[in-house]
Scaffold this active site. Structure first.
Site, mmCIF file in Angstrom:
data_model
loop_
_atom_site.group_PDB
_atom_site.id
_atom_site.type_symbol
_atom_site.label_atom_id
_atom_site.label_comp_id
_atom_site.label_asym_id
_atom_site.label_seq_id
_atom_site.Cartn_x
_atom_site.Cartn_y
_atom_site.Cartn_z
ATOM 1 N N GLU A 1 -28.800 -19.935 -10.942
ATOM 2 C CA GLU A 1 -29.441 -19.198 -12.039
ATOM 3 C C GLU A 1 -30.207 -20.156 -12.960
ATOM 4 O OE1 GLU A 1 -29.642 -15.947 -13.754
ATOM 5 O OE2 GLU A 1 -29.584 -15.467 -11.633
ATOM 6 N N SER B 1 -25.038 -23.507 -11.419
ATOM 7 C CA SER B 1 -25.521 -22.275 -10.782
ATOM 8 C C SER B 1 -27.014 -22.308 -10.490
ATOM 9 C CB SER B 1 -25.233 -21.108 -11.726
ATOM 10 O OG SER B 1 -25.956 -19.970 -11.329
ATOM 11 N N TYR C 1 -26.528 -16.697 -19.972
ATOM 12 C CA TYR C 1 -25.620 -17.321 -18.998
ATOM 13 C C TYR C 1 -26.259 -18.577 -18.410
ATOM 14 C CZ TYR C 1 -23.431 -18.078 -14.417
ATOM 15 O OH TYR C 1 -22.837 -18.648 -13.307
ATOM 16 N N ASN D 1 -25.847 -17.823 -4.774
ATOM 17 C CA ASN D 1 -24.900 -16.690 -4.761
ATOM 18 C C ASN D 1 -23.980 -16.733 -3.539
ATOM 19 O OD1 ASN D 1 -27.262 -16.066 -6.328
ATOM 20 N ND2 ASN D 1 -26.424 -14.026 -6.593
ATOM 21 N N ARG E 1 -32.114 -12.924 -3.184
ATOM 22 C CA ARG E 1 -31.053 -13.903 -3.383
ATOM 23 C C ARG E 1 -30.706 -14.558 -2.054
ATOM 24 N NH1 ARG E 1 -32.270 -13.118 -7.745
ATOM 25 N NH2 ARG E 1 -31.063 -12.764 -9.645
ATOM 26 N N ARG F 1 -32.581 -6.075 -16.181
ATOM 27 C CA ARG F 1 -32.243 -7.144 -17.121
ATOM 28 C C ARG F 1 -33.426 -7.451 -18.024
ATOM 29 N NH1 ARG F 1 -28.469 -10.521 -12.835
ATOM 30 N NH2 ARG F 1 -27.027 -8.772 -12.679
ATOM 31 N N LEU G 1 -10.674 -21.696 -22.030
ATOM 32 C CA LEU G 1 -11.797 -22.626 -22.244
ATOM 33 C C LEU G 1 -12.285 -22.594 -23.697
ATOM 34 C CD1 LEU G 1 -14.157 -23.870 -19.753
ATOM 35 C CD2 LEU G 1 -11.733 -23.569 -19.479
HETATM 36 P P1 NAP Z 1 -15.461 -15.021 -11.389
HETATM 37 O O1 NAP Z 1 -14.870 -14.312 -10.205
HETATM 38 O O2 NAP Z 1 -16.105 -14.230 -12.469
HETATM 39 O O3 NAP Z 1 -14.269 -15.903 -12.033
HETATM 40 C C1 NAP Z 1 -14.399 -16.470 -13.307
HETATM 41 C C2 NAP Z 1 -13.060 -17.076 -13.697
HETATM 42 O O4 NAP Z 1 -13.156 -17.605 -15.030
HETATM 43 C C3 NAP Z 1 -11.899 -16.050 -13.741
HETATM 44 O O5 NAP Z 1 -10.735 -16.706 -13.293
HETATM 45 C C4 NAP Z 1 -11.788 -15.733 -15.214
HETATM 46 O O6 NAP Z 1 -10.529 -15.258 -15.616
HETATM 47 C C5 NAP Z 1 -12.049 -17.119 -15.793
HETATM 48 N N1 NAP Z 1 -12.384 -17.118 -17.214
HETATM 49 C C6 NAP Z 1 -13.318 -16.348 -17.850
HETATM 50 N N2 NAP Z 1 -13.318 -16.649 -19.169
HETATM 51 C C7 NAP Z 1 -12.378 -17.613 -19.370
HETATM 52 C C8 NAP Z 1 -11.913 -18.308 -20.493
HETATM 53 N N3 NAP Z 1 -12.390 -18.075 -21.730
HETATM 54 N N4 NAP Z 1 -10.957 -19.245 -20.323
HETATM 55 C C9 NAP Z 1 -10.419 -19.474 -19.103
HETATM 56 N N5 NAP Z 1 -10.807 -18.830 -17.997
HETATM 57 C C10 NAP Z 1 -11.789 -17.908 -18.127
HETATM 58 O O7 NAP Z 1 -16.511 -16.111 -10.916
HETATM 59 P P2 NAP Z 1 -16.699 -16.775 -9.467
HETATM 60 O O8 NAP Z 1 -17.675 -15.956 -8.716
HETATM 61 O O9 NAP Z 1 -15.377 -17.101 -8.894
HETATM 62 O O10 NAP Z 1 -17.466 -18.105 -9.866
HETATM 63 C C11 NAP Z 1 -16.758 -19.308 -10.192
HETATM 64 C C12 NAP Z 1 -17.646 -20.206 -11.035
HETATM 65 O O11 NAP Z 1 -18.823 -20.532 -10.298
HETATM 66 C C13 NAP Z 1 -18.139 -19.578 -12.338
HETATM 67 O O12 NAP Z 1 -18.266 -20.627 -13.277
HETATM 68 C C14 NAP Z 1 -19.524 -19.046 -11.975
HETATM 69 O O13 NAP Z 1 -20.321 -18.967 -13.138
HETATM 70 C C15 NAP Z 1 -19.994 -20.125 -11.012
HETATM 71 N N6 NAP Z 1 -20.939 -19.697 -9.995
HETATM 72 C C16 NAP Z 1 -20.668 -18.617 -9.201
HETATM 73 C C17 NAP Z 1 -21.550 -18.268 -8.188
HETATM 74 C C18 NAP Z 1 -21.277 -17.084 -7.305
HETATM 75 O O14 NAP Z 1 -22.220 -16.641 -6.628
HETATM 76 N N7 NAP Z 1 -20.057 -16.591 -7.218
HETATM 77 C C19 NAP Z 1 -22.719 -19.030 -7.994
HETATM 78 C C20 NAP Z 1 -22.955 -20.131 -8.806
HETATM 79 C C21 NAP Z 1 -22.041 -20.477 -9.795
HETATM 80 P P3 NAP Z 1 -10.123 -13.688 -15.395
HETATM 81 O O15 NAP Z 1 -9.725 -13.566 -13.951
HETATM 82 O O16 NAP Z 1 -8.994 -13.519 -16.354
HETATM 83 O O17 NAP Z 1 -11.344 -12.874 -15.736
HETATM 84 N N1 GDD Z 2 -24.935 -6.659 -11.038
HETATM 85 C C1 GDD Z 2 -25.932 -5.843 -10.643
HETATM 86 N N2 GDD Z 2 -25.755 -4.490 -10.715
HETATM 87 N N3 GDD Z 2 -27.077 -6.399 -10.184
HETATM 88 C C2 GDD Z 2 -28.048 -5.568 -9.754
HETATM 89 C C3 GDD Z 2 -27.914 -4.174 -9.790
HETATM 90 C C4 GDD Z 2 -26.712 -3.608 -10.304
HETATM 91 O O1 GDD Z 2 -26.534 -2.409 -10.379
HETATM 92 N N4 GDD Z 2 -29.051 -3.623 -9.265
HETATM 93 C C5 GDD Z 2 -29.850 -4.630 -8.923
HETATM 94 N N5 GDD Z 2 -29.263 -5.816 -9.233
HETATM 95 C C6 GDD Z 2 -29.880 -7.140 -9.047
HETATM 96 C C7 GDD Z 2 -29.857 -8.002 -10.304
HETATM 97 O O2 GDD Z 2 -30.911 -7.610 -11.202
HETATM 98 C C8 GDD Z 2 -30.059 -9.387 -9.688
HETATM 99 O O3 GDD Z 2 -31.419 -9.631 -9.489
HETATM 100 C C9 GDD Z 2 -29.375 -9.281 -8.316
HETATM 101 O O4 GDD Z 2 -29.135 -7.877 -8.096
HETATM 102 C C10 GDD Z 2 -28.042 -10.016 -8.213
HETATM 103 O O5 GDD Z 2 -27.231 -9.647 -9.318
HETATM 104 P P1 GDD Z 2 -25.690 -10.074 -9.396
HETATM 105 O O6 GDD Z 2 -24.983 -9.711 -8.166
HETATM 106 O O7 GDD Z 2 -25.159 -9.549 -10.694
HETATM 107 O O8 GDD Z 2 -25.736 -11.669 -9.377
HETATM 108 P P2 GDD Z 2 -26.662 -12.724 -10.140
HETATM 109 O O9 GDD Z 2 -27.604 -13.293 -9.106
HETATM 110 O O10 GDD Z 2 -27.242 -12.161 -11.373
HETATM 111 O O11 GDD Z 2 -25.600 -13.819 -10.581
HETATM 112 C C11 GDD Z 2 -24.597 -14.288 -9.655
HETATM 113 O O12 GDD Z 2 -25.078 -15.411 -8.972
HETATM 114 C C12 GDD Z 2 -25.322 -16.571 -9.784
HETATM 115 C C13 GDD Z 2 -25.853 -17.675 -8.863
HETATM 116 O O13 GDD Z 2 -27.215 -17.474 -8.621
HETATM 117 C C14 GDD Z 2 -23.335 -14.587 -10.444
HETATM 118 O O14 GDD Z 2 -22.280 -14.862 -9.565
HETATM 119 C C15 GDD Z 2 -23.531 -15.804 -11.329
HETATM 120 O O15 GDD Z 2 -22.276 -16.168 -11.936
HETATM 121 C C16 GDD Z 2 -24.028 -16.967 -10.470
HETATM 122 O O16 GDD Z 2 -24.222 -18.119 -11.253
#
Ligand code: NAP
Ligand code: GDD
Length: 345
Positions: A132, A130, A153, A182, A221, A282, A64
């Site tokens: 977020e 997201s 982010y 999430n 969450r 954070r 990207l």
């Molecule tokens: P993830 O497991 O962290 O996957 C991210 C993907 O992006 C991986 O394939 C990673 O490659 C790739 N990537 C990172 N940097 C890149 C770059 N510079 N160029 C090309 N590819 C790159 O995230 P996910 O949980 O599947 O989430 C998918 C998408 O939804 C993300 O955009 C995330 O921000 C968004 N999102 C996630 C959630 C959630 O709760 N999971 C919620 C809302 C939005 P590698 O495998 O090589 O690291």
């Molecule tokens: N990662 C992490 N590690 N989070 C922690 C911890 C820890 O040790 N302890 C507490 N937390 C709290 C964080 O402060 C946050 O409030 C919550 O757990 C969730 O953290 P994450 O699981 O890291 O997810 P996120 O909510 O910050 O972000 C994820 O969800 C977003 C959608 O709302 C990611 O998947 C993002 O990519 C996505 O956009």
């Protein structure tokens, strides 16, 4: 045959979406970035030899941060649908690498959608937005809730979201944005809180970890099951008109509740094993996310299929299984499991 391009195919969502699209008969092209170690674990079960004439899944190197690689892929493949899932997706890490996060998440999305416009490839576009982006906006959050991002982010995702809307309005692109809350699974990255917890529960249960260090246990969450969210992405691109949709279960739980349930599933009392380490706090926290997904339910007919309790169970059970196979695998796998405890974010 429908052809899809999936960025972020090697990630949690990319792997489930690729499975879904293959099951629907698509030819799927995944984007992978160069890495010094294998990064296709989540996809390996889908991969067929390229020389096999039935192969419908292909991986391509691109990034990207490299606009020319995106434009050539688009031009060569001419997909019917693009799902833009690639991101530096860790919120806490984004405070440490803010410029890189903005480059991949914000400028990366612009590079991709601009490549789509300039190459003239008429396809449907999905942007992984997201919850977020809502940040400190009070729950429940819907498509009309004002955004208040609380991390680099989230700021970058908000730019990507807005540019998707802007290209739709300016150039008539079929570009939709899923504002997903999430979602988790056994394929969730090990440094997100749910997987960090379920993995630790399994390691503690099997005697290869003593403590679990966490940050803020009070954050709430709306946690759902990742395959359900891959289905929502696909549904959005099947609509005649592009639009934005909030997707979530409508139920919120604290990190503490997740911890309690996960340890209880393994017959453990979490109070004996969990300690707070301020390193995981954070600079700015998002306290309370809970979706109002009534539009997705009404227009897309989308429903979550897995409850919070089931999700915890699925993840703990999968990590117990994985821990057992590491133990059977011998010293090296075990040492890796133990070493990685200190590196969790
Ligand atoms: P993830 O497991 O962290 O996957 C991210 C993907 O992006 C991986 O394939 C990673 O490659 C790739 N990537 C990172 N940097 C890149 C770059 N510079 N160029 C090309 N590819 C790159 O995230 P996910 O949980 O599947 O989430 C998918 C998408 O939804 C993300 O955009 C995330 O921000 C968004 N999102 C996630 C959630 C959630 O709760 N999971 C919620 C809302 C939005 P590698 O495998 O090589 O690291
Ligand atoms: N990662 C992490 N590690 N989070 C922690 C911890 C820890 O040790 N302890 C507490 N937390 C709290 C964080 O402060 C946050 O409030 C919550 O757990 C969730 O953290 P994450 O699981 O890291 O997810 P996120 O909510 O910050 O972000 C994820 O969800 C977003 C959608 O709302 C990611 O998947 C993002 O990519 C996505 O956009």
């Amino acid at each position: 045959m429908m052809k899809a391009l999936v960025t972020g195919s090697t990630g949690q969502d990319g792997s489930y979406l690729t499975e879904l699209l293959l099951a629907k008969g698509y030819e799927v092209h995944g984007l992978k970035r160069r890495s010094s170690s294998f990064n296709t674990d989540r996809l390996d079960h889908l991969y067929r030899d390229l020389h096999d004439c039935d192969a419908r899944f292909f991986l391509h190197y691109a990034d990207l941060t490299d606009g020319s690689s995106l434009a050539s892929l688009l031009y060569d493949l001419r997909p019917d649908e693009i799902y833009n899932l690639a991101a530096q997706s860790h919120v806490k890490v984004s405070f440490e690498v803010p410029e890189y996060t903005a480059d991949v998440v914000a400028s990366g999305t612009l590079r991709l959608i601009e490549a789509m416009r300039r190459t003239g490839v008429r396809c449907r576009f999905y942007q992984a937005s997201s919850s977020e982006m809502f940040g400190s906006a009070p729950p429940p959050q819907s498509e009309s809730t004002p955004f208040h991002p609380r991390s680099p982010y989230a700021c970058a995702k908000l730019f990507a979201h807005n540019i998707t809307v802007n290209y739709r309005e300016s150039y008539g692109l079929h570009a939709s944005s899923g504002i997903l809350f999430n979602h988790e699974s056994p394929r969730r990255g090990e440094t997100f809180v749910t997987r960090k917890i379920t993995r630790a529960v399994a390691h503690i249960k099997r005697g290869i970890q003593r403590k679990l260090y966490l940050g803020n246990l009070d954050a709430r969450r709306d946690w759902g099951y990742a395959p359900d969210y891959a289905r929502a992405m696909w549904l959005m691109l099947q609509r005649d008109a592009p639009d934005d949709y909030v997707v979530g279960t409508g139920e919120a739980h604290t990190v503490r509740e997740f911890v309690e349930l996960a340890f209880a599933r393994a017959g453990l009392d979490w109070n004996e094993f969990v300690e707070i380490d301020p390193r995981y706090f954070r600079p700015a926290e998002v306290d309370y996310l809970m979706a109002d997904a009534s539009k997705a339910r009404r227009v897309l007919g989308w429903e979550p299929t897995v409850t919070f309790q089931e999700l915890v169970r699925i993840m703990v059970d999968a990590d117990l299984k994985e821990a057992d196979s590491k133990i059977r695998g011998g010293d090296d796998a075990l040492r890796t499991a133990i070493d990685s405890q200190g590196r969790n974010m």
